[in-house]
Design a protein around this motif. Structure first.
Motif, PDB file in Angstrom:
ATOM      1  N   TRP A 194      -5.314 -10.008 -15.601  1.00  0.00           N
ATOM      2  CA  TRP A 194      -5.898  -9.548 -16.868  1.00  0.00           C
ATOM      3  C   TRP A 194      -6.380 -10.748 -17.670  1.00  0.00           C
ATOM      4  O   TRP A 194      -5.669 -11.735 -17.845  1.00  0.00           O
ATOM      5  N   GLY A 195      -7.614 -10.649 -18.169  1.00  0.00           N
ATOM      6  CA  GLY A 195      -8.160 -11.701 -19.015  1.00  0.00           C
ATOM      7  C   GLY A 195      -8.680 -12.911 -18.274  1.00  0.00           C
ATOM      8  O   GLY A 195      -9.126 -13.875 -18.891  1.00  0.00           O
ATOM      9  N   LEU A 196      -8.627 -12.883 -16.947  1.00  0.00           N
ATOM     10  CA  LEU A 196      -9.110 -14.003 -16.142  1.00  0.00           C
ATOM     11  C   LEU A 196     -10.280 -13.551 -15.271  1.00  0.00           C
ATOM     12  O   LEU A 196     -10.421 -12.362 -14.974  1.00  0.00           O
ATOM     13  N   ARG A 197     -11.075 -14.494 -14.825  1.00  0.00           N
ATOM     14  CA  ARG A 197     -12.201 -14.162 -13.955  1.00  0.00           C
ATOM     15  C   ARG A 197     -11.705 -13.626 -12.612  1.00  0.00           C
ATOM     16  O   ARG A 197     -12.442 -12.928 -11.907  1.00  0.00           O
ATOM     17  N   ALA A 198     -10.487 -13.952 -12.262  1.00  0.00           N
ATOM     18  CA  ALA A 198      -9.932 -13.520 -10.976  1.00  0.00           C
ATOM     19  C   ALA A 198      -9.294 -12.142 -11.053  1.00  0.00           C
ATOM     20  O   ALA A 198      -8.652 -11.716 -10.090  1.00  0.00           O
ATOM     21  N   ALA A 199      -9.492 -11.437 -12.161  1.00  0.00           N
ATOM     22  CA  ALA A 199      -8.869 -10.124 -12.316  1.00  0.00           C
ATOM     23  C   ALA A 199      -9.233  -9.208 -11.150  1.00  0.00           C
ATOM     24  O   ALA A 199     -10.399  -9.065 -10.793  1.00  0.00           O
ATOM     25  N   ALA A 200      -8.193  -8.624 -10.540  1.00  0.00           N
ATOM     26  CA  ALA A 200      -8.320  -7.653  -9.439  1.00  0.00           C
ATOM     27  C   ALA A 200      -8.819  -8.265  -8.142  1.00  0.00           C
ATOM     28  O   ALA A 200      -8.937  -7.561  -7.136  1.00  0.00           O
ATOM     29  N   GLN A 201      -9.124  -9.559  -8.124  1.00  0.00           N
ATOM     30  CA  GLN A 201      -9.560 -10.186  -6.881  1.00  0.00           C
ATOM     31  C   GLN A 201      -8.404 -10.187  -5.887  1.00  0.00           C
ATOM     32  O   GLN A 201      -7.264 -10.509  -6.244  1.00  0.00           O
ATOM     33  N   PRO A 202      -8.651  -9.844  -4.625  1.00  0.00           N
ATOM     34  CA  PRO A 202      -7.538  -9.717  -3.662  1.00  0.00           C
ATOM     35  C   PRO A 202      -6.772 -11.004  -3.413  1.00  0.00           C
ATOM     36  O   PRO A 202      -5.612 -10.970  -3.064  1.00  0.00           O
ATOM     37  N   GLY A 203      -7.386 -12.149  -3.618  1.00  0.00           N
ATOM     38  CA  GLY A 203      -6.690 -13.413  -3.363  1.00  0.00           C
ATOM     39  C   GLY A 203      -6.226 -14.110  -4.614  1.00  0.00           C
ATOM     40  O   GLY A 203      -5.959 -15.317  -4.597  1.00  0.00           O
ATOM     41  N   ASN A 204      -6.106 -13.352  -5.708  1.00  0.00           N
ATOM     42  CA  ASN A 204      -5.837 -14.024  -6.980  1.00  0.00           C
ATOM     43  C   ASN A 204      -4.390 -14.462  -7.167  1.00  0.00           C
ATOM     44  O   ASN A 204      -4.076 -15.189  -8.105  1.00  0.00           O
ATOM     45  N   HIS A 205      -3.491 -14.022  -6.317  1.00  0.00           N
ATOM     46  CA  HIS A 205      -2.085 -14.346  -6.526  1.00  0.00           C
ATOM     47  C   HIS A 205      -1.855 -15.862  -6.547  1.00  0.00           C
ATOM     48  O   HIS A 205      -1.124 -16.375  -7.396  1.00  0.00           O
ATOM     49  N   SER A 206      -2.494 -16.550  -5.623  1.00  0.00           N
ATOM     50  CA  SER A 206      -2.287 -18.001  -5.511  1.00  0.00           C
ATOM     51  C   SER A 206      -3.440 -18.799  -6.081  1.00  0.00           C
ATOM     52  O   SER A 206      -3.419 -20.028  -6.049  1.00  0.00           O
TER      53      SER A 206
END
Length: 937
Positions: free
Chosen positions: A352-364
């Motif tokens: 939330w609030g980041l460009r990586a929101a909901a991206q599948p590889g955003n955990h790392s």
């Protein structure tokens, strides 16, 4: 804060604070990964900004609106930066004396995520840690799946303490969990237990962002008949939990009120798979999205045409888990349930609030510097500042100051209560003098008792003492008054609580269980009413009487291990030194090893009894014989042989715990067995030692091996039992003692005919047999009983440079040179140089004792369990593993022979008239002929 006060909160102020916390968390993660002191090859720091962002508003609702300073929180590990950020804004980074850190120190801490504190400066460990400056009532969270369970059992400990008339504050126990974390078996084991124990003060909050470390979570919607959120709801409800779903934010709810809005709501809740929803969140072209949805779900076409592209974009991202007011309402509602625990399923957006929101590889993934700088600019933080609180006078600053002061007042109140309790218990614990060194269990009339039996005797006596009134006028029929030696155990006995994963009876806790089960009184005692009660078995009907001090569990070792750790933390949390003890079959400690490590890292104080242990459980040794041989900081492992040793050890552990004198050894692991031993052997052999002879004038000799000029040891009076035991008790508690000691005997020649046998636990029987057999061959084999490998040669031993082993026991590598016939080689001669070798024997992995020789620098043969076991009698199983008496004798012969082959080359001048006969080198087997296979079996 109640529901009325909640209505007066301005959402825009909460939103502003949340966005500042979001920036701070992102910045601290970015800084941690871009430090100037990074070296080549260093692993990445990480920090999980996306996972932290998904719990932003959940943690905000807790910190800003709902929790009190008495509450406890277990936060999912990947959300710790967000948590630190809220505490930063609330000015709740505290020193040990509860004074606040300075602004500079706070900024240093924020810039020190996962940084080593070289000069003692404040930093944050990975995830939550007991060592962080905002650790008050927070659970270390690195072990996913364990902190939520610890929160539940801490809630049980609070209830237990309250119902046993100890002073505890009102507190709620919160746990924020990831939806992948919620698949952890540790949590599912605890779910029915929390419900059956009616832990209404427990609320788990599921951060349901539908993603895991490896990408989008994919569940089987058809088989599970719904999304994973639906499955969780049905599962928890079926297990007796209240369930609250927080799915939709205010923007969605506004759309639901439009024509066909209910179709859209049903689409989001029932028709969309989680994986499909996550895929739709990645689409940026709303016109294409409307077209695609209309094609797959034509009944939504009119509704989609009625909303703008922006409304649809916002609606897909408007999860209820990002609405602080909705979350706070759900949390407050969960506190209304007094008998049932509650789970709140908070639907969120990972990243939330980041460009990586909901991206599948955003955990790392980590944000780029430009994104972090953009977030900083939006917060209007200027210059070189990275971290900043709200300016004084702003609505946010006023709110945070008032809230922070309120929480700090609660924190100080809890610490004041802790100090009050500590003072009160210390006075009560010393009211009858020092806690005695022994519970005085008489073993002299018992035939071959074992240490597990002794545990039952000790806990039974503690239970009896606890339940005997000091006021003799209140004694019941057949109840005896407490003796002066028992009265000091009265309060420790009341603080003592035992528990077991359905092995209480088989680990000899029957007397502590019988009619003393603590639990919700949910059944009528039908057995008594119907006259079918079996009085040979313990009465297991639960109740909540003051005398109820046993917690009964099903076969769930992880639950019990976490519970014993949570109860053990009551001393350091509220100053109530409850002394929890759990019994478990030693082999199954490994099932709860993660929880066990967590307890020790958390500095909990408890006793874990692994019994029966090792291949000594020979009838079941095939699968249950591999012991849980582990060395962990703050742990001290004991493995007594004689019942008297266990008495001293347990009393010492109990005393250290209640008096808060067990730093560095708060986790006590006791290894016990069900193989009996001749208890009379203890004094029998101790009285033969020269140090315990009264007025000894000459060297000693055993009666069966008389020597000229030596006194028959049986004819020399020994010191009294009490005097001997005073000395030996101190040695037992240091980790080892001489049981058979030939120092002071005629013919005792170190370097020639002396060997030291170190034996631990039940294998001491084999060591005694081996020593007797060796004496008949002219070998003096001392038997040193190891009571604690940790103290002698483990972590605690290392901390003292093994001082007790070297100096206390006198184990050294002194080289003894022997004269012989004259044979010269130039100006050099060869002499025999011998040291006193070591043989160790124990039931367990070799690593427990195999370093004795290397520590002191002598030859050692370590006999231990090195292969899978089989069923049989102890003598058969010991022989199978090569740890029986005959194997000990052979090992002694081997190391003595090898030591005899050692040569030292020195100059003839250095030796003067010393000479050495030089002969052909031999193999040790020539000096100690081995048995043939036929002789072995």
């Amino acid at each position: 804060m109640d529901k009325t006060a909640l209505k007066n909160i301005k959402p825009e102020v909460l939103d502003s604070i949340a966005r500042r916390a979001h920036y701070l968390a992102t910045q601290m993660i970015w800084q941690a990964n871009h430090r100037s002191d990074k070296e080549k090859g260093d692993p990445k720091i990480g920090g999980h900004p996306a996972a932290s962002a998904s719990s932003l508003h959940i943690m905000g609702a807790l910190h800003l609106l709902v929790k009190t300073g008495f509450d406890h929180i277990a936060n999912k590990p990947h959300a710790s930066p967000t948590d630190h950020s809220y505490n930063y804004l609330l000015d709740l980074f505290l020193k040990n004396d509860l004074s606040r850190l300075s602004q500079e120190e706070c900024d240093t801490a924020m810039n020190g995520l996962r940084k080593f504190s070289a000069q003692g400066e404040p930093v944050f460990q990975s995830y939550h840690s007991t060592y962080d400056s905002d650790n008050h009532n927070f659970y270390p969270s690195g072990s996913v799946g364990i902190p939520p369970v610890a929160a539940g059992y801490m809630a049980l400990a609070y209830r237990y303490a309250r119902e046993h008339n100890y002073e505890v504050p009102d507190a709620h126990f919160w746990a924020v969990c990831g939806d992948s974390e919620f698949r952890e078996g540790s949590m599912y084991e605890a779910v029915p237990d929390f419900a059956e124990r009616e832990l209404g003060s427990v609320t788990w909050i599921l951060d349901y962002n539908r993603q895991s470390l490896d990408g989008h979570r994919i569940t089987n919607k058809e088989i599970m008949n719904g999304t994973d959120a639906d499955r969780v709801e049905r599962t928890m409800a079926a297990n007796g939990w209240e369930v609250i779903q927080v799915r939709h934010g205010s923007k969605r709810q506004a759309l639901f009120k439009k024509k066909d809005g209910e179709l859209f709501k049903n689409f989001l809740e029932k028709e969309l798979e989680d994986y499909e929803l996550q895929s739709l969140l990645l689409v940026q072209d709303m016109k294409a999205l409307k077209k695609g949805i209309s094609k797959e779900h034509p009944h939504l076409k009119k509704f989609l045409e009625s909303v703008t592209d922006q409304e649809l974009y916002d609606a897909f991202r408007d999860f209820g888990g990002h609405d602080m007011i909705l979350l706070a309402e759900a949390m407050l509602k969960s506190k209304e349930s007094k008998r049932k625990p509650t789970i709140i399923i908070a639907h969120t957006l990972k990243g939330w609030g980041l460009r990586a929101a909901a991206q599948p590889g955003n955990h790392s993934s980590l944000p780029q510097e430009e994104e972090v700088e953009e977030l900083r600019q939006k917060q209007k933080i200027s210059g070189d500042k990275l971290y900043e609180r709200f300016a004084s006078g702003t609505a946010e600053a006023k709110f945070l100051k008032e809230r922070g002061e309120s929480l700090l007042a609660d924190i100080k109140a809890q610490h004041a209560l802790k100090a009050k309790n500590q003072d009160s218990f210390l006075k009560q614990l010393t009211a009858f003098g020092e806690i005695p060194e022994t519970l005085d269990i008489n073993t002299k009339m018992t035939s071959y008792p074992h240490t597990q039996w002794m545990l039952g005797q000790l806990t039974a006596k503690l239970t009896r003492i606890a339940n005997t009134p000091l006021d003799e006028s209140k004694l019941s029929d057949k109840q005896k008054a407490l003796t002066p030696n028992e009265k000091p155990f009265k309060l420790p006995g009341e603080l003592f609580i035992s528990m077991a994963p359905d092995v209480g009876t088989s680990t000899n806790l029957n007397p502590a269980m019988d009619g003393k089960i603590f639990g919700a009184p949910v059944v009528v005692d039908h057995e008594t009413d119907l006259g079918v009660k079996d009085h040979k078995l313990p009465d297991l009907v639960p109740g909540e009487e003051v005398s109820d001090r046993f917690l009964r569990f099903e076969i769930a070792e992880g639950n019990v291990m976490t519970c014993v750790g949570s109860f053990g933390r009551m001393r350091d949390t509220l100053g109530i030194p409850l002394m929890p003890l759990m019994t478990v079959y030693d082999f199954f400690i490994k099932r709860a090893l993660d929880q066990y490590f967590y307890n020790l890292y958390w500095k909990s104080s408890f006793i874990c009894v692994g019994t029966p242990s090792g291949v000594t459980l020979s009838p079941e040794g095939a699968q249950h014989g591999w012991k849980s041989d582990i060395q962990i900081p703050f742990q001290i492992t004991w493995e007594p042989f004689f019942c008297q040793e266990l008495d001293w050890i347990l009393c010492d552990a109990l005393k250290r715990h209640v008096l808060n004198d067990n730093a560095g050894r708060s986790g006590v692991l006791l290894r016990l067995v069900t193989r009996g031993a001749e208890q009379k052997d203890m004094l029998h052999y101790l009285k033969k030692q020269a140090r315990f002879k009264d007025g000894l004038q000459a060297p000693l000799a055993r009666a069966e091996f008389p020597m000229n000029g030596a006194a028959n040891e049986e004819e020399v009076a020994a010191l009294d039992e009490a005097t001997i035991f005073r000395t030996v008790r101190e040695e037992v508690l240091k980790g080892a003692y001489y049981l058979i000691d030939y120092r002071g005997y005629a013919g005792y020649e170190p370097g020639d005919n002396v060997i030291n046998i170190f034996a631990m636990g039940s294998l001491t029987t084999e060591a005694i047999k081996a020593s007797e057999a060796l004496l008949s061959r002219g070998i003096y084999a001392n038997v040193i009983v190891v009571t604690s490998s940790d103290l002698l040669v483990g972590i605690q031993g290392h901390e003292t440079d093994y001082e007790y082993l070297k100096s206390g026991l006198g184990i050294n590598s002194n080289l003894i040179l022997n004269r012989s016939e004259e044979v010269r080689t130039g100006d050099l001669i060869t002499v025999a140089g011998r040291r006193v070798p070591v043989v160790s024997v124990h039931d367990g992995e070799a690593g427990l004792l195999d370093n004795i020789g290397s520590i002191v620098g002598v030859r050692q043969e370590c006999l231990a369990v090195r292969k899978h076991s089989k069923c049989g009698r102890p003598s058969e199983i010991y022989a199978y593993h090569g740890i029986d008496a005959e194997s000990v004798v052979e090992a002694c012969g081997k190391v003595l022979a090898e030591t005899a082959l050692e040569k030292v080359i020195v100059s003839e001048q250095a030796l003067g008239d010393a000479h050495q006969a030089e002969g052909a080198s031999a193999h040790w087997t020539e000096l100690w002929p081995s048995r043939t296979p036929a002789q072995k079996h």
